[in-house]
Design a protein around this motif. Structure first.
Motif, PDB file in Angstrom:
ATOM      1  N   GLY A 240     -58.834  51.250  84.003  1.00 19.00           N
ATOM      2  CA  GLY A 240     -58.002  50.080  84.254  1.00 19.00           C
ATOM      3  C   GLY A 240     -57.177  50.243  85.517  1.00 19.00           C
ATOM      4  N   ILE A 241     -56.665  51.452  85.746  1.00 21.07           N
ATOM      5  CA  ILE A 241     -55.920  51.717  86.981  1.00 21.07           C
ATOM      6  C   ILE A 241     -56.817  51.540  88.192  1.00 21.07           C
ATOM      7  CG2 ILE A 241     -54.756  53.524  88.318  1.00 21.07           C
ATOM      8  CD1 ILE A 241     -53.643  54.594  85.672  1.00 21.07           C
ATOM      9  N   ALA A 242     -58.050  52.031  88.132  1.00 11.75           N
ATOM     10  CA  ALA A 242     -58.986  51.859  89.250  1.00 11.75           C
ATOM     11  C   ALA A 242     -59.232  50.380  89.536  1.00 11.75           C
ATOM     12  CB  ALA A 242     -60.302  52.569  88.949  1.00 11.75           C
ATOM     13  N   ARG A 243     -59.356  49.579  88.497  1.00 13.49           N
ATOM     14  CA  ARG A 243     -59.539  48.138  88.683  1.00 13.49           C
ATOM     15  C   ARG A 243     -58.291  47.509  89.294  1.00 13.49           C
ATOM     16  NH1 ARG A 243     -63.413  45.221  85.891  1.00 13.49           N
ATOM     17  NH2 ARG A 243     -61.866  43.569  85.568  1.00 13.49           N
ATOM     18  N   ALA A 244     -57.114  47.969  88.879  1.00 17.54           N
ATOM     19  CA  ALA A 244     -55.859  47.441  89.439  1.00 17.54           C
ATOM     20  C   ALA A 244     -55.712  47.829  90.900  1.00 17.54           C
ATOM     21  CB  ALA A 244     -54.674  47.959  88.632  1.00 17.54           C
ATOM     22  N   VAL A 245     -56.123  49.038  91.241  1.00 12.70           N
ATOM     23  CA  VAL A 245     -56.095  49.484  92.639  1.00 12.70           C
ATOM     24  C   VAL A 245     -56.975  48.583  93.497  1.00 12.70           C
ATOM     25  CG1 VAL A 245     -56.864  51.319  94.185  1.00 12.70           C
ATOM     26  CG2 VAL A 245     -55.485  51.881  92.175  1.00 12.70           C
ATOM     27  N   LEU A 246     -58.170  48.304  93.027  1.00 16.98           N
ATOM     28  CA  LEU A 246     -59.071  47.409  93.756  1.00 16.98           C
ATOM     29  C   LEU A 246     -58.452  46.021  93.900  1.00 16.98           C
ATOM     30  CD1 LEU A 246     -61.823  46.649  95.009  1.00 16.98           C
ATOM     31  CD2 LEU A 246     -62.663  46.251  92.676  1.00 16.98           C
ATOM     32  N   ARG A 247     -57.935  45.491  92.827  1.00 14.67           N
ATOM     33  CA  ARG A 247     -57.286  44.166  92.852  1.00 14.67           C
ATOM     34  C   ARG A 247     -56.158  44.115  93.873  1.00 14.67           C
ATOM     35  NH1 ARG A 247     -53.755  43.999  87.941  1.00 14.67           N
ATOM     36  NH2 ARG A 247     -52.459  45.181  89.413  1.00 14.67           N
ATOM     37  N   ASP A 248     -55.281  45.127  93.830  1.00 15.13           N
ATOM     38  CA  ASP A 248     -54.124  45.119  94.718  1.00 15.13           C
ATOM     39  C   ASP A 248     -54.511  45.397  96.167  1.00 15.13           C
ATOM     40  OD1 ASP A 248     -52.657  44.605  92.490  1.00 15.13           O
ATOM     41  OD2 ASP A 248     -51.705  46.583  92.351  1.00 15.13           O
ATOM     42  N   GLY A 249     -55.531  46.213  96.363  1.00 11.42           N
ATOM     43  CA  GLY A 249     -56.007  46.456  97.720  1.00 11.42           C
ATOM     44  C   GLY A 249     -56.580  45.205  98.351  1.00 11.42           C
ATOM     45  N   ILE A 250     -57.349  44.462  97.585  1.00 16.79           N
ATOM     46  CA  ILE A 250     -57.922  43.205  98.082  1.00 16.79           C
ATOM     47  C   ILE A 250     -56.810  42.205  98.396  1.00 16.79           C
ATOM     48  CG2 ILE A 250     -59.273  41.187  97.395  1.00 16.79           C
ATOM     49  CD1 ILE A 250     -61.080  43.112  95.813  1.00 16.79           C
ATOM     50  N   ALA A 251     -55.860  42.056  97.474  1.00 21.83           N
ATOM     51  CA  ALA A 251     -54.764  41.102  97.676  1.00 21.83           C
ATOM     52  C   ALA A 251     -53.953  41.447  98.916  1.00 21.83           C
ATOM     53  CB  ALA A 251     -53.871  41.076  96.439  1.00 21.83           C
ATOM     54  N   PHE A 252     -53.716  42.731  99.140  1.00 21.78           N
ATOM     55  CA  PHE A 252     -52.948  43.156 100.307  1.00 21.78           C
ATOM     56  C   PHE A 252     -53.695  42.800 101.593  1.00 21.78           C
ATOM     57  CE2 PHE A 252     -51.829  46.127 103.631  1.00 21.78           C
ATOM     58  CZ  PHE A 252     -50.449  46.191 103.561  1.00 21.78           C
ATOM     59  N   ALA A 253     -54.976  43.133 101.674  1.00 19.27           N
ATOM     60  CA  ALA A 253     -55.746  42.895 102.900  1.00 19.27           C
ATOM     61  C   ALA A 253     -55.924  41.402 103.170  1.00 19.27           C
ATOM     62  CB  ALA A 253     -57.108  43.586 102.800  1.00 19.27           C
TER      63      ALA A 253
END
Length: 422
Positions: free
Chosen positions: A247-260
């Motif tokens: 779940g953390i890995a999925r959240a990292v991906l989500r937040d990385g995409i949102a930031f970029a």
């Protein structure tokens, strides 16, 4: 597509529709809770009301009757929303599995119906001591009615959110599991967990001062020398960690995409530009997506193996080798998922300069939470067990038998205490 597969897909679609709005609500408040160190009482209430805490309770007791793959799939989504929540409910989930493994129907009926009604179980198993033994005592009540519980536990994850506390105690002869009301007279729950991650799990101290215990609250007695019994609980508890990490890995991906996607400046490029069009950012996000995919695939595979073992147990086909193989598979998964999620939680900062370190974003929480989860149940020891199993055929759990023989729950929790307390 088979009729069975179609039914499973329909069940998963219904579960997604039921819980997705709750997960979104939990995620929306996760950063603020982290910043204020605000315990997640409200999110836990939402999950209880929606039946999440009783997903694995069979329908005949009033629960959701979810399969293990369905449960871990949803637990991963919950971990994506806020990784504190699966950890808070980890002991509740394990308690349900221990009841499902019990041969005592009256015990299952008594406790699973309570969980189906929305009550939650926490645990007070581990202690901050130099030896892995129970210092909490269970002695006969002077009145001749019931027992008295005295002592202190630490790493009692989730007890501040619980209705009942599963306690490991000692009656002078045997180790005993007892359930006490979390609000019973003499129970004190303290939020003194000082880990740098998973800050909201309330994994602190629980004290018991002459707490009255009825005979009906005694779950089971154990001899310290009792040999390993066939159980999937060690693998189950480890898979909860795997799902939370995923779940953390999925959240990292989500937040990385949102930031970029939101940025209009790229390091080293004058004027306005779009990081989302930068090939280097593409590579970072591609790697994050791949790491999340791998972690999810591995966790899903272990969940399916747990389900196979569960069905084999129901049908009388499970053997000792079934559980040995299950433990080894979970331990192997642990080695890979931990590394992948920690890599993702570090790599995410490459999507964009120093602004990614802003306290308002709290991207650091992903690494901190993953690192704390990775420290539970020492991976380096588990790696050695896997190697010894493949080289010499020695069952992994036997090497921890002295520290873990006291109960199914304690076998896992003691390892956590040793790992965290050094």
């Amino acid at each position: 597509m088979s009729t069975i597969q179609s039914a499973q897909d329909a069940d998963e679609a219904e579960l997604d529709a039921r819980f997705a709005p709750i997960f979104e609500r939990i995620a929306a408040g996760s950063i603020e809770r982290e910043q204020k160190r605000e315990l997640a009482h409200e999110p836990v209430s939402w999950l209880k009301e929606a039946g999440f805490t009783a997903l694995r309770v069979p329908t005949r007791y009033g629960g959701g009757g979810a399969t293990l793959p369905q449960f871990f799939r949803l637990l991963t989504r919950l971990g994506e929303a806020d990784s504190n929540l699966p950890q808070i409910l980890r002991l509740n989930a394990g308690f349900i599995e221990s009841m499902l493994e019990s041969d005592d129907e009256s015990l299952r009926e008594r406790w699973l119906t309570k969980i189906a009604a929305g009550e939650v179980v926490g645990a007070a198993i581990s202690e901050r001591t130099g030896a892995t033994h129970n210092s909490v005592t269970l002695t006969p009540d002077a009145s001749g009615s019931g027992w008295r519980l005295n002592g202190e536990k630490y790493y009692s994850t989730g007890t501040l959110y619980a209705d009942w506390i599963d306690v490991a105690a000692h009656d002078g002869t045997d180790d005993v599991r007892v359930l006490v009301r979390a609000d019973a007279r003499g129970v004190t729950r303290i939020d003194d967990w000082d880990g740098f991650g998973q800050r909201l799990t309330a994994s602190g101290t629980t004290r018991f001062e002459s707490v009255h215990v009825d005979n009906a609250q005694l779950l089971k007695r154990y001899k310290a020398s009792e040999p390993r019994r066939n159980t999937s609980l060690t693998a189950f508890y480890q898979t909860v960690h795997l799902a939370t990490l995923t779940g953390i890995a999925r959240a990292v991906l989500r937040d990385g995409i949102a930031f970029a996607q939101a940025r209009t400046r790229t390091f080293g490029v004058p004027g306005r530009s779009s990081p989302r069009d930068n090939p280097l950012v593409h590579r970072v996000v591609g790697r994050l997506a791949s790491l999340a995919y791998s972690a999810q695939s591995i966790t899903g595979s272990v969940a399916r193996s747990l389900e196979s073992a569960y069905q084999a147990r129901l049908e009388g086909r499970a053997t000792t080798q079934t559980y040995i193989a299950l433990d080894i598979e979970a331990y192997k998964a642990q080695q890979i998922v931990i590394e992948q999620v920690l890599e993702a939680a570090t790599l995410v900062f490459e999507v964009g300069g120093a602004s990614a370190t802003s306290e308002t974003r709290r991207l650091d929480r992903h690494w901190r939470n993953a690192r704390v989860l990775a420290s539970h149940n020492p991976a380096i020891q588990r790696e050695g067990m896997v190697g010894n199993y493949h080289l010499n055929g020695e069952p992994a759990s036997e090497r921890f038998s002295l520290a873990h023989s006291r109960s199914e729950l304690q076998r896992d929790a003691v390892a956590s205490a040793v790992a965290v307390d050094g």
